[in-house]
Design a protein around this motif. Structure first.
Motif, short mmCIF file in Angstrom:
data_model
loop_
_atom_site.label_atom_id
_atom_site.label_comp_id
_atom_site.label_asym_id
_atom_site.label_seq_id
_atom_site.Cartn_x
_atom_site.Cartn_y
_atom_site.Cartn_z
N LEU A 1 -18.80 -7.79 -77.92
CA LEU A 1 -18.95 -6.84 -76.80
C LEU A 1 -20.12 -5.90 -77.04
O LEU A 1 -20.89 -5.61 -76.13
CB LEU A 1 -17.66 -6.04 -76.61
CG LEU A 1 -16.46 -6.83 -76.08
CD1 LEU A 1 -15.19 -5.99 -76.12
CD2 LEU A 1 -16.72 -7.31 -74.65
N PHE B 1 -11.11 -0.40 -75.67
CA PHE B 1 -10.66 -1.74 -75.32
C PHE B 1 -10.02 -2.43 -76.53
O PHE B 1 -8.91 -2.96 -76.46
CB PHE B 1 -11.86 -2.55 -74.81
CG PHE B 1 -11.55 -3.97 -74.46
CD1 PHE B 1 -10.92 -4.29 -73.26
CD2 PHE B 1 -11.89 -5.01 -75.32
CE1 PHE B 1 -10.64 -5.60 -72.93
CE2 PHE B 1 -11.61 -6.32 -74.99
CZ PHE B 1 -10.98 -6.62 -73.79
N VAL C 1 -6.24 -10.25 -74.01
CA VAL C 1 -7.66 -9.92 -73.81
C VAL C 1 -8.00 -10.05 -72.32
O VAL C 1 -8.65 -9.19 -71.73
CB VAL C 1 -8.58 -10.86 -74.64
CG1 VAL C 1 -10.04 -10.65 -74.26
CG2 VAL C 1 -8.39 -10.61 -76.13
N ARG C 2 -7.52 -11.13 -71.72
CA ARG C 2 -7.82 -11.35 -70.30
C ARG C 2 -7.27 -10.22 -69.44
O ARG C 2 -7.96 -9.66 -68.60
CB ARG C 2 -7.22 -12.70 -69.87
CG ARG C 2 -7.66 -13.13 -68.49
CD ARG C 2 -6.79 -14.24 -67.97
NE ARG C 2 -5.41 -13.78 -67.82
CZ ARG C 2 -4.35 -14.58 -67.69
NH1 ARG C 2 -4.51 -15.88 -67.70
NH2 ARG C 2 -3.14 -14.08 -67.56
N GLU D 1 -6.42 -7.15 -70.31
CA GLU D 1 -7.06 -5.86 -70.58
C GLU D 1 -8.46 -5.82 -69.98
O GLU D 1 -8.91 -4.79 -69.49
CB GLU D 1 -7.14 -5.62 -72.10
CG GLU D 1 -5.81 -5.30 -72.73
CD GLU D 1 -5.21 -3.97 -72.25
OE1 GLU D 1 -5.94 -2.96 -72.25
OE2 GLU D 1 -4.03 -3.96 -71.87
N MET D 2 -9.14 -6.96 -70.04
CA MET D 2 -10.50 -6.98 -69.48
C MET D 2 -10.45 -6.83 -67.97
O MET D 2 -11.28 -6.14 -67.37
CB MET D 2 -11.21 -8.28 -69.87
CG MET D 2 -12.69 -8.21 -69.59
SD MET D 2 -13.59 -9.63 -70.25
CE MET D 2 -13.89 -9.13 -71.92
N LEU E 1 -19.13 -4.45 -67.64
CA LEU E 1 -17.92 -4.09 -68.37
C LEU E 1 -17.79 -2.59 -68.64
O LEU E 1 -16.72 -2.12 -69.01
CB LEU E 1 -17.88 -4.86 -69.70
CG LEU E 1 -17.45 -6.32 -69.55
CD1 LEU E 1 -17.77 -7.12 -70.79
CD2 LEU E 1 -15.95 -6.41 -69.24
N THR F 1 -13.42 -11.62 -64.92
CA THR F 1 -12.92 -11.79 -66.29
C THR F 1 -12.95 -13.27 -66.67
O THR F 1 -13.42 -13.63 -67.75
CB THR F 1 -11.47 -11.28 -66.40
OG1 THR F 1 -11.48 -9.91 -66.06
CG2 THR F 1 -10.93 -11.45 -67.80
#
Ligand code: GDP
Length: 439
Positions: free
Chosen positions: A39, A52, A79-80, A82-83, A259, A290
């Motif tokens: 990231l 994050f 992860v998906r 949260e993103m 992001l 995402t």
């Protein structure tokens, strides 16, 4: 292609995670460190990354994940999710004023893609049954007014201008004109500078106070990463944005702006610009974005694109023709042109799952253009009945389209093969075969 590097790195991390049966806390820690690096390398704001990773880590070391039969999948899911949250959670549409006209104030630095976006929004809302009008409030560059007129014309949307008059006065006159003509939406293109300066902000505020816009949208260039995010922060502090539009998402952008901007400004991304054409605009769906960033493809956007571009009646006609073996070169040409209207093949590939892997694969768009030229050099009769294309006709067609006779031969052979294949698939036997039945 957008987000390619980030998608690659994240997929690597995920591959390692799913490759293991059981995961320990240490495994997750290592994975999170890799996600963090990916990231940061994608130019995501440092504080955003920190928050994050903290949030994902907390959830990922929970009992349900570690004891799950597929812990790797669970981590990917976290992860998906949260993103998606980071990108705003759910779709944030443009607000429509209950008392028209809806006024959209467009702000942004020079070159961000503001004027183009005014045209894109005009066309987008025209298609939705609105009657938008573009208003030229960028009074410093005469070229800007001209540019807005050009995009307005392309979009089929009227443009209101008063040369160098003060923007708030232009707005007042535009409002009168809109009331007179029944325009229910005003899209105000304002002046951009290379950097934020006081004069620009003061003028923007004056216009905002006058227009009381339904939406104040900042257009930012995704390619400029954190600079775009900093600009968004500054604009938001001065003129209280209601949303952000991210442009040039089709380019080689790393993902930093996309992001970070929501978290840094607290304002949703409403649209994205994905190319220079006026149809290259998409609503911003955080979940789909995402999927794209994680390299899981964006099938929904692809399907929508196809639905927008394909005519159902024509598709049915085509199916009939395939079945009865009546497909001709005109149909072939039409199919190819429809594909093209969906955007470049590269863009289409990018939306398929794992599509970022195909990025290096060159889609021979030149070859497509050549095929198109060959068919266009044929007479209608020849296109409808390729069987009549003999040697001398082949020579003429090759000359007309600037290719060799072999190229023409190749196309005709390919077409014959395709016809055979399609017939097999669409015939009764073909249907059974596709269902896996051997007879
Ligand atoms: P403005 O100064 O903010 O009004 O920016 P313009 O609308 O003039 O756009 C600047 C340049 O960016 C132009 O060359 C546009 O064609 C290009 N542009 C705008 N939006 C996009 C986009 O979504 N993708 C790509 N690739 N180019 C874009």
């Amino acid at each position: 292609m957008a987000f390619e590097g980030l998608a690659d790195k994240l997929q690597n991390v995920f591959r390692k995670l799913t490759g293991k049966g059981k995961l320990s806390e240490a495994d997750i820690k290592v994975a999170m460190r890799e996600v963090k690096l990916a990231l940061l390398e994608a130019d995501v704001n440092f504080l955003v990354v920190k928050k994050f990773i903290k949030s994902v880590s907390e959830k990922a070391v929970g009992q349900t994940v570690l004891e799950s039969l597929t812990p790797g999948q669970e981590v990917i899911r976290i992860v998906r999710d949260e993103m998606t949250q980071l990108l705003g959670g759910s779709l944030s549409d443009i607000k429509i004023a209950s008392n028209p006209p809806t006024v959209i104030l467009m702000a942004g630095l020079q070159g961000a893609g503001k004027t183009t976006m005014c045209g894109k929004l005009g066309k987008y809302f025209l298609k939705k049954g609105k009657t938008p009008m573009l208003v030229a409030c960028d009074i410093y560059r005469p070229a800007a007014i001209q540019q807005l007129k050009v995009v307005g014309e392309q979009a089929g949307v009227p443009v209101f201008e008063m040369g160098q008059e003060k923007p708030y006065k232009i707005y007042q006159a535009a409002l009168k004109e809109a009331r007179k003509n029944g325009n229910d939406m005003l899209i105000l293109d304002t002046a951009g500078r290379l950097h934020i300066d006081e004069e620009m902000m003061a003028e923007l505020k004056r216009l905002r106070d006058e227009a009381q816009p339904t939406e104040t949208l900042l257009v930012i260039d995704a390619m400029t990463g954190q600079d775009a995010v900093n600009a968004a922060k500054a604009f938001n502090e001065e003129v209280e944005l209601t949303g952000v539009i991210l442009t040039k998402v089709d380019g080689d952008t790393r993902g930093g702006a996309a992001l970070s901007v929501r978290e840094v400004t607290g304002k949703p991304i409403k649209f994205v610009g994905v190319g220079e054409k006026l149809t290259d605009i998409e609503l911003f769906h955080p979940d789909r974005m995402t999927s794209r960033i994680l390299g899981m493809g964006d099938m929904l956007s692809l399907i929508e694109k196809a639905e927008k571009n394909f005519d159902e009646k024509k598709a049915l006609e085509m199916q009939q023709k395939m079945r009865s073996d009546q497909l001709n070169l005109n149909d072939f040409l039409e199919q190819m042109q429809q594909m093209k209207s969906m955007g470049s093949m590269q863009d289409i590939l990018a939306m398929l799952p794992g599509g970022n892997k195909l990025a290096g694969m060159s889609v021979d768009e030149k070859q497509m253009a050549r095929t198109e030229a060959i068919i266009q050099s044929m007479t209608m009769k020849e296109r409808e009945n390729p069987g009549i294309i003999n040697g001398s006709r082949r020579k003429r067609i090759a000359k007309g389209s600037g290719v060799s006779v072999q190229d023409v031969n190749r196309l005709l052979n390919q077409f014959e093969q395709m016809k055979k294949m399609l017939k097999q698939f669409t015939g009764k036997r073909g249907k059974r075969r596709m269902m896996g039945l051997p007879f």
